[in-house]
Design a protein around this motif. Structure first.
Motif, PDB file in Angstrom:
ATOM      1  N   ARG A  90     -71.995  70.300-105.957  1.00 30.74           N
ATOM      2  CA  ARG A  90     -71.158  69.923-104.999  1.00 30.74           C
ATOM      3  C   ARG A  90     -71.594  69.076-103.890  1.00 30.74           C
ATOM      4  N   ALA A  91     -72.895  68.768-103.929  1.00 29.11           N
ATOM      5  CA  ALA A  91     -73.507  68.054-102.958  1.00 29.11           C
ATOM      6  C   ALA A  91     -72.997  66.523-102.653  1.00 29.11           C
ATOM      7  N   PHE A  92     -72.489  66.070-103.677  1.00 31.66           N
ATOM      8  CA  PHE A  92     -72.082  64.560-103.716  1.00 31.66           C
ATOM      9  C   PHE A  92     -70.727  64.670-102.997  1.00 31.66           C
ATOM     10  N   GLU A  93     -69.904  65.696-103.448  1.00 31.23           N
ATOM     11  CA  GLU A  93     -68.569  65.998-103.002  1.00 31.23           C
ATOM     12  C   GLU A  93     -68.558  66.352-101.509  1.00 31.23           C
ATOM     13  N   LEU A  94     -69.311  66.989-100.987  1.00 34.33           N
ATOM     14  CA  LEU A  94     -69.365  67.553 -99.711  1.00 34.33           C
ATOM     15  C   LEU A  94     -69.697  66.075 -98.750  1.00 34.33           C
ATOM     16  N   LEU A  95     -70.640  65.200 -99.378  1.00 37.08           N
ATOM     17  CA  LEU A  95     -71.061  64.073 -98.681  1.00 37.08           C
ATOM     18  C   LEU A  95     -69.758  62.867 -98.709  1.00 37.08           C
ATOM     19  N   ALA A  96     -69.060  62.976 -99.906  1.00 38.61           N
ATOM     20  CA  ALA A  96     -67.789  62.283 -99.820  1.00 38.61           C
ATOM     21  C   ALA A  96     -66.978  62.913 -98.799  1.00 38.61           C
ATOM     22  N   ASP A  97     -66.814  64.025 -98.586  1.00 38.56           N
ATOM     23  CA  ASP A  97     -65.849  64.279 -97.353  1.00 38.56           C
ATOM     24  C   ASP A  97     -66.174  63.893 -96.036  1.00 38.56           C
ATOM     25  N   ARG A  98     -67.580  63.924 -95.871  1.00 40.36           N
ATOM     26  CA  ARG A  98     -67.953  63.698 -94.506  1.00 40.36           C
ATOM     27  C   ARG A  98     -67.949  62.020 -94.456  1.00 40.36           C
ATOM     28  N   GLU A  99     -68.478  61.342 -95.449  1.00 36.70           N
ATOM     29  CA  GLU A  99     -68.651  59.873 -95.327  1.00 36.70           C
ATOM     30  C   GLU A  99     -67.237  58.957 -95.755  1.00 36.70           C
ATOM     31  N   GLY A 100     -66.578  59.602 -96.537  1.00 37.58           N
ATOM     32  CA  GLY A 100     -65.398  58.815 -96.895  1.00 37.58           C
ATOM     33  C   GLY A 100     -65.589  57.890 -98.120  1.00 37.58           C
ATOM     34  N   LEU A 101     -66.248  58.508 -99.068  1.00 37.82           N
ATOM     35  CA  LEU A 101     -66.373  57.626-100.227  1.00 37.82           C
ATOM     36  C   LEU A 101     -65.769  58.246-101.457  1.00 37.82           C
ATOM     37  N   VAL A 102     -65.660  57.602-102.763  1.00 34.90           N
ATOM     38  CA  VAL A 102     -64.991  58.158-103.781  1.00 34.90           C
ATOM     39  C   VAL A 102     -66.584  58.369-105.002  1.00 34.90           C
ATOM     40  N   ILE A 103     -66.454  59.517-105.383  1.00 36.40           N
ATOM     41  CA  ILE A 103     -67.253  59.834-106.433  1.00 36.40           C
ATOM     42  C   ILE A 103     -66.789  59.983-107.877  1.00 36.40           C
ATOM     43  N   VAL A 104     -67.577  59.386-108.783  1.00 35.00           N
ATOM     44  CA  VAL A 104     -66.968  59.339-110.085  1.00 35.00           C
ATOM     45  C   VAL A 104     -68.146  59.809-111.128  1.00 35.00           C
ATOM     46  N   TYR A 105     -67.692  60.985-111.725  1.00 32.74           N
ATOM     47  CA  TYR A 105     -68.459  61.706-112.794  1.00 32.74           C
ATOM     48  C   TYR A 105     -67.740  61.140-113.918  1.00 32.74           C
ATOM     49  N   ALA A 106     -68.491  60.196-114.899  1.00 27.00           N
ATOM     50  CA  ALA A 106     -68.108  59.502-115.932  1.00 27.00           C
ATOM     51  C   ALA A 106     -68.744  60.136-117.094  1.00 27.00           C
ATOM     52  N   ASP A 107     -67.969  60.213-118.098  1.00 27.01           N
ATOM     53  CA  ASP A 107     -68.248  60.972-119.473  1.00 27.01           C
ATOM     54  C   ASP A 107     -69.029  59.615-120.517  1.00 27.01           C
ATOM     55  N   GLY A 108     -70.215  59.863-121.032  1.00 30.03           N
ATOM     56  CA  GLY A 108     -70.710  59.001-121.804  1.00 30.03           C
ATOM     57  C   GLY A 108     -70.062  59.347-123.436  1.00 30.03           C
ATOM     58  N   TYR A 109     -70.323  58.064-124.066  1.00 33.09           N
ATOM     59  CA  TYR A 109     -69.855  58.406-125.492  1.00 33.09           C
ATOM     60  C   TYR A 109     -70.558  59.439-126.439  1.00 33.09           C
ATOM     61  N   GLU A 110     -69.892  60.514-126.833  1.00 28.49           N
ATOM     62  CA  GLU A 110     -70.321  61.461-127.557  1.00 28.49           C
ATOM     63  C   GLU A 110     -71.593  62.006-126.731  1.00 28.49           C
ATOM     64  N   ASN A 111     -71.339  62.075-125.534  1.00 24.98           N
ATOM     65  CA  ASN A 111     -72.272  62.905-124.548  1.00 24.98           C
ATOM     66  C   ASN A 111     -73.731  62.135-124.364  1.00 24.98           C
ATOM     67  N   HIS A 112     -73.431  60.726-124.503  1.00 26.93           N
ATOM     68  CA  HIS A 112     -74.783  59.928-124.329  1.00 26.93           C
ATOM     69  C   HIS A 112     -74.266  58.685-123.765  1.00 26.93           C
ATOM     70  N   TRP A 113     -75.103  57.985-122.854  1.00 28.82           N
ATOM     71  CA  TRP A 113     -75.032  56.589-122.679  1.00 28.82           C
ATOM     72  C   TRP A 113     -75.791  55.577-123.285  1.00 28.82           C
ATOM     73  N   ASN A 114     -75.390  54.422-123.603  1.00 28.62           N
ATOM     74  CA  ASN A 114     -76.033  53.319-124.278  1.00 28.62           C
ATOM     75  C   ASN A 114     -76.959  52.687-123.448  1.00 28.62           C
ATOM     76  N   ASP A 115     -78.033  53.240-123.084  1.00 24.82           N
ATOM     77  CA  ASP A 115     -79.036  52.604-122.076  1.00 24.82           C
ATOM     78  C   ASP A 115     -79.847  51.529-122.620  1.00 24.82           C
ATOM     79  N   CYS A 116     -81.020  51.229-122.098  1.00 20.45           N
ATOM     80  CA  CYS A 116     -81.637  50.247-122.577  1.00 20.45           C
ATOM     81  C   CYS A 116     -82.785  50.370-123.533  1.00 20.45           C
ATOM     82  N   ARG A 117     -83.120  51.491-123.902  1.00 21.57           N
ATOM     83  CA  ARG A 117     -83.956  51.985-124.707  1.00 21.57           C
ATOM     84  C   ARG A 117     -83.549  51.873-126.142  1.00 21.57           C
ATOM     85  N   GLY A 118     -84.258  50.942-126.939  1.00 24.55           N
ATOM     86  CA  GLY A 118     -83.655  50.403-128.259  1.00 24.55           C
ATOM     87  C   GLY A 118     -83.635  51.360-129.389  1.00 24.55           C
ATOM     88  N   GLY A 119     -84.934  52.283-129.459  1.00 22.82           N
ATOM     89  CA  GLY A 119     -84.829  53.133-130.381  1.00 22.82           C
ATOM     90  C   GLY A 119     -84.005  54.335-130.705  1.00 22.82           C
TER      91      GLY A 119
END
Length: 328
Positions: A90-119
């Motif tokens: 919850r550290a980011f959420e407590l930060l959001a309460d104090r600083e007034g920002l929106v926190i987004v926890y997104a879900d990767g596709y089938e629990n992963h992200w398509n990052d830059c590692r080609g293999g």
């Protein structure tokens, strides 16, 4: 034919072991959150992008003024938005309460992200999922729903989530104002499957020297014996890549931090490149630290190395994005 079948079965066994180990780590080993409860609201959202239903969770303070900034907090391999909330306590959420920002926890596709590692062997990479396009669509939703400021969109993430932050900065510097990858290094050139724009983005990297998955000094990424993610640069060479894009040719400013948690087995040093007119780049080295998110209270499972209690990651990241380049 028989040898190929045996090799395939061995790979499946290793993958199954990795999934079981990761699941056990998340479900049974993480300590329960015992801190103050955030005061804002958690909402769930979804959209269809390129034929896939993509989901996320947003945390926003009970009241938002003006155009709030956005911070994406991205999970690692085999993770989820819910698990990343748990890992950051919850550290980011407590930060959001104090600083007034929106926190987004997104879900990767089938629990992963398509990052830059080609293999990489997970579906997000094999199917070449358009995660950059997904984040562009998601920012548009956040602008409409929260009046979010598209000039102040940032991304942090652990492991695979940190690698996704790298991809956003490499390919969409117009979308992302700054990144803070944790336990992640850029892939080596022959493992790079992104198209870098060559534009500078404010970057803060937080890596542990005893990370059993992402090698601090560079080398082969090893997730419980699964090595398809390939080789990565060292942490310092990763930081220097971003420093060079920002126009810094000199040596970094090095400093050792005060040891605030002498019993946790870690100490902190940092290197930074900054100027009054350019974007800042920094590397926080967690000496003795593992594949985890540093925080002042909770010890994550030792299966992935030590958790540092020297600082709270959310606080340090947001200070950096807010212009405090002291890194202490």
């Amino acid at each position: 034919m028989r040898k190929k079948l045996l090799k395939l079965l061995a790979g499946l066994v290793l993958l199954a072991a990795a999934v079981v180990a990761a699941g056990a780590w998340w479900l049974f080993s993480s300590p329960a959150y015992q801190g103050p409860e955030p005061e804002g609201r958690l909402e769930h959202g979804s959209l269809e992008h390129r034929g896939k239903v993509r989901t996320w969770q947003t945390y926003a303070p009970s009241s938002l003024a003006g155009q709030p900034p956005v911070l994406f907090v991205l999970h690692g391999s085999m993770g989820s938005a819910t698990q990343m909330r748990k890992a950051s306590y919850r550290a980011f959420e407590l930060l959001a309460d104090r600083e007034g920002l929106v926190i987004v926890y997104a879900d990767g596709y089938e629990n992963h992200w398509n990052d830059c590692r080609g293999g990489a062997s997970y579906s997000a990479n094999l199917e070449n999922i358009d995660d950059v396009g997904f984040f562009r669509a998601l920012v548009a939703v956040l602008e409409e729903r929260y009046n979010a400021d598209p000039r102040h969109v940032y991304a942090t993430g652990l492991s695979n989530g940190g690698h996704m932050a790298f991809r956003l900065a490499l390919e969409a510097p117009d979308l992302i104002a700054g990144i803070a990858p944790i336990a992640a290094n850029l892939p080596v050139p022959d493992n790079m499957d992104c198209e870098p724009s060559g534009k500078a983005v404010a970057t803060l990297i937080i890596n542990g020297t005893e990370d059993p998955v992402n090698p601090y000094a560079g080398g082969l990424v090893d997730v419980f014996g699964e090595t398809s993610r390939g080789h990565v640069l060292s942490s310092f060479d990763t930081a220097r890549y971003w420093a060079a894009l920002a126009g810094y040719s000199g040596a970094a400013q090095q400093q050792a931090w005060d040891d605030r948690a002498p019993d946790d087995g870690t100490t902190i040093t940092s290197a930074k490149w900054s100027s009054p007119t350019g974007v800042s780049v920094g590397l926080i080295t967690v000496k003795g630290g593992g594949h985890s998110v540093p925080n002042e209270k909770y010890r994550l499972p030792r299966i992935l190395g030590r958790t540092s209690h020297e600082f709270t990651t959310a606080e340090v990241i947001w200070a950096f994005f807010s212009g405090d380049t002291d890194l202490r």
